[in-house]
Write an enzyme that holds these catalytic residues in place. Structure first.
Site, PDB file in Angstrom:
ATOM      1  N   CYS A  65       0.886  -1.164   0.000  1.00  0.00           N
ATOM      2  CA  CYS A  65       0.000   0.000   0.000  1.00  0.00           C
ATOM      3  C   CYS A  65       0.926   1.216   0.000  1.00  0.00           C
ATOM      4  O   CYS A  65       2.145   1.071  -0.178  1.00  0.00           O
ATOM      5  CB  CYS A  65      -0.971  -0.006   1.179  1.00  0.00           C
ATOM      6  N   HIS A  98      15.172 -13.417  11.357  1.00  0.00           N
ATOM      7  CA  HIS A  98      14.989 -13.097  12.778  1.00  0.00           C
ATOM      8  C   HIS A  98      13.536 -13.098  13.215  1.00  0.00           C
ATOM      9  O   HIS A  98      13.242 -13.247  14.398  1.00  0.00           O
ATOM     10  CB  HIS A  98      15.590 -11.716  13.088  1.00  0.00           C
TER      11      HIS A  98
END
Ligand code: RB5
Length: 113
Positions: A65, A98
């Site tokens: 977006c 991570h």
């Protein structure tokens, strides 16, 4: 790998570029986003993709977006969805390693091709 992509009106151009890139790399891409560029509400466009990722652990998504924030806020309401905002290759790698992100969220109005 199947990759789902979706976007609101702000992300059409970027989505088209991402779609072509992924297809050239041999990925199967499912486009669930806006193609018209007409104003749409980003939650409406992201719910189907987020539900699909929530129900299928092996699927990944890319959402876009203007800022990348609205779409990730919507996606992250779904169980098992971990959408991470990303604006560089290094961050893309880090959110996979991570954070085990399964959705990449791109800020279409703040990225240059
Ligand atoms: C649309 O103008 C813009 O608000 C939307 O793309 C997004 O940035 C919202 O988070």
């Amino acid at each position: 790998m199947n990759i789902l992509i979706s976007n609101d009106h702000a992300g059409v151009e970027l989505k088209n570029a991402v779609n072509s890139f992924l297809k050239k790399k041999g990925y199967v891409v499912e486009n669930l986003g806006d193609n018209s560029g007409e104003s749409v509400d980003y939650p409406d466009i992201i719910h189907p993709l987020a539900k699909e990722i929530s129900n299928n652990k092996n699927k990944k998504g890319i959402i876009m977006c203007g800022t990348g924030n609205g779409v990730s806020m919507v996606a992250n309401k779904y169980k098992g969805v971990r959408a991470g905002l990303c604006w560089s290759k290094e961050i893309a790698e880090l959110i996979r390693k991570h954070n085990d992100a399964n959705i990449l969220s791109l800020p279409a109005r703040f990225l240059s091709s």
